[in-house]
Design a protein around this motif. Sequence first.
Motif, short mmCIF file in Angstrom:
data_model
loop_
_atom_site.label_atom_id
_atom_site.label_comp_id
_atom_site.label_asym_id
_atom_site.label_seq_id
_atom_site.Cartn_x
_atom_site.Cartn_y
_atom_site.Cartn_z
N GLY A 193 0.79 -1.21 0.00
CA GLY A 193 0.00 0.00 0.00
C GLY A 193 0.83 1.27 0.00
N ASP A 194 1.85 1.34 0.89
CA ASP A 194 2.64 2.57 0.96
C ASP A 194 3.47 2.76 -0.31
OD1 ASP A 194 4.22 0.35 1.59
OD2 ASP A 194 5.53 1.45 2.93
N CYS A 195 3.89 1.65 -0.92
CA CYS A 195 4.69 1.75 -2.15
C CYS A 195 3.88 2.39 -3.29
CB CYS A 195 5.18 0.38 -2.59
SG CYS A 195 6.41 -0.36 -1.50
N ILE A 196 2.68 1.87 -3.53
CA ILE A 196 1.91 2.35 -4.67
C ILE A 196 1.37 3.76 -4.43
CG2 ILE A 196 -0.30 1.36 -3.97
CD1 ILE A 196 1.20 1.58 -7.55
N VAL A 197 1.12 4.11 -3.18
CA VAL A 197 0.66 5.48 -2.90
C VAL A 197 1.78 6.47 -3.22
CG1 VAL A 197 0.05 7.08 -1.04
CG2 VAL A 197 -1.10 4.88 -1.22
N ARG A 198 3.00 6.16 -2.83
CA ARG A 198 4.13 7.03 -3.15
C ARG A 198 4.31 7.15 -4.65
NH1 ARG A 198 9.34 4.94 -0.37
NH2 ARG A 198 10.21 6.46 -1.81
N TRP A 199 4.20 6.02 -5.34
CA TRP A 199 4.38 6.02 -6.80
C TRP A 199 3.31 6.87 -7.48
CZ3 TRP A 199 7.90 3.65 -10.19
CH2 TRP A 199 7.54 3.67 -11.55
N LEU A 200 2.06 6.61 -7.15
CA LEU A 200 0.95 7.30 -7.82
C LEU A 200 0.87 8.78 -7.46
CD1 LEU A 200 -1.85 4.59 -7.59
CD2 LEU A 200 -0.45 5.18 -9.59
N SER A 201 1.51 9.18 -6.38
CA SER A 201 1.48 10.59 -6.01
C SER A 201 2.25 11.46 -7.00
CB SER A 201 2.04 10.79 -4.60
OG SER A 201 3.43 10.49 -4.57
N VAL A 202 3.11 10.81 -7.83
CA VAL A 202 3.85 11.57 -8.84
C VAL A 202 3.74 10.95 -10.24
CG1 VAL A 202 5.52 12.63 -7.27
CG2 VAL A 202 5.98 10.36 -8.19
N THR A 217 -5.30 17.83 -12.12
CA THR A 217 -5.25 18.90 -13.13
C THR A 217 -3.95 19.67 -13.07
OG1 THR A 217 -6.41 20.37 -11.59
CG2 THR A 217 -7.75 19.15 -13.19
N GLN A 218 -3.31 19.74 -11.87
CA GLN A 218 -2.05 20.45 -11.72
C GLN A 218 -0.96 19.43 -11.39
OE1 GLN A 218 -1.43 23.63 -12.33
NE2 GLN A 218 -3.57 23.93 -12.90
N PRO A 219 -0.01 19.16 -12.32
CA PRO A 219 1.05 18.18 -12.06
C PRO A 219 1.93 18.58 -10.89
CG PRO A 219 0.96 18.77 -14.40
CD PRO A 219 0.10 19.74 -13.67
N SER A 220 2.47 17.58 -10.22
CA SER A 220 3.43 17.82 -9.16
C SER A 220 4.75 18.28 -9.75
CB SER A 220 3.65 16.53 -8.36
OG SER A 220 4.76 16.63 -7.52
N SER A 221 5.52 19.03 -8.96
CA SER A 221 6.82 19.49 -9.44
C SER A 221 7.86 18.40 -9.36
CB SER A 221 7.29 20.68 -8.59
OG SER A 221 7.38 20.31 -7.23
N SER A 222 7.58 17.30 -8.64
CA SER A 222 8.55 16.23 -8.53
C SER A 222 8.67 15.47 -9.83
CB SER A 222 8.12 15.26 -7.41
OG SER A 222 8.97 14.15 -7.37
N SER A 223 9.86 15.00 -10.16
CA SER A 223 10.08 14.30 -11.42
C SER A 223 10.59 12.90 -11.22
CB SER A 223 11.08 15.08 -12.28
OG SER A 223 12.32 15.17 -11.62
N ASN A 224 10.79 12.46 -10.00
CA ASN A 224 11.34 11.12 -9.77
C ASN A 224 10.40 10.32 -8.90
OD1 ASN A 224 12.76 8.82 -9.27
ND2 ASN A 224 14.42 9.82 -8.14
N PRO A 225 9.76 9.27 -9.44
CA PRO A 225 8.79 8.49 -8.67
C PRO A 225 9.41 7.71 -7.55
CG PRO A 225 9.27 7.38 -10.73
CD PRO A 225 9.95 8.72 -10.80
N LEU A 226 10.72 7.60 -7.54
CA LEU A 226 11.37 6.78 -6.53
C LEU A 226 12.03 7.63 -5.45
CD1 LEU A 226 12.96 4.08 -8.82
CD2 LEU A 226 10.83 3.99 -7.58
#
Length: 231
Positions: A193-202, A217-226
């Motif tokens: 659960g915690d893995c996929i939530v972190r991934w999908l947040s970006v 609608t507004q993309p996150s500024s982060s560019s690295n899913p990991l």
Amino acid sequence: MAVVEPYTRIHVRQSAAVYAPRPVGREREEEFAISVKFYKPCYIRRSLSDPPHIERSLITHVVVLLPFSMVKQKRHESFYRGTMKQYLSDIGVSETLHTEILDQLFPVIDAAETYEVPILLAIFDGTYRRDSDEILSFTPTAESAIEGLEKVRLDAAIIGQSPTCAICWIDFAPEDVGQLMVTRMPCSHCYHGDCIVRWLSVNHRCPMCRYPMPVETQPSSSSNPLSPPPN
């Protein structure tokens, strides 16, 4: 030109299925076995159109034996933290990870009710590499879509389809069937659960099949899913 970024993950659990062989002739009573596995994996994606590829390399596997009654006493914790730090240094684990590792290990030791069930300490100190000059931009999944993901109990069918969480690279253990809750994507791939939530947040796509989730609608500024979560 390849772009390489670091990625670390620490996994600790007590389980009878953990492989923790004792040295020949080591028959002392009440010794707690900690199976330490150190991996240097590489997560590779050549472009946005390619599926991810994981190269997982086990650097070393050692079994640390500690006196059960002593290691569980708070007044001895500092000493045994020092002992574990020395083992971690000996197998090449960066000192920058020691505190984080031990902060996750000792609560599991404290909660252990018997020395007969070993602990697995898996350390992944790897890299995320993309072999492309293009700038990869990731679009986060809509928060409502993340919250609506199905939570299911691990079963044999899930292990058959997704034997490993493709984000942290930790295998789903057969002894966790019926106990561990995992999160299932609409495409049927399952993750911690915690893995996929972190991934999908970006990133709004399934890391295994690139199934698209609804996006913000507004993309996150982060560019690295990991990227690790902030302290």
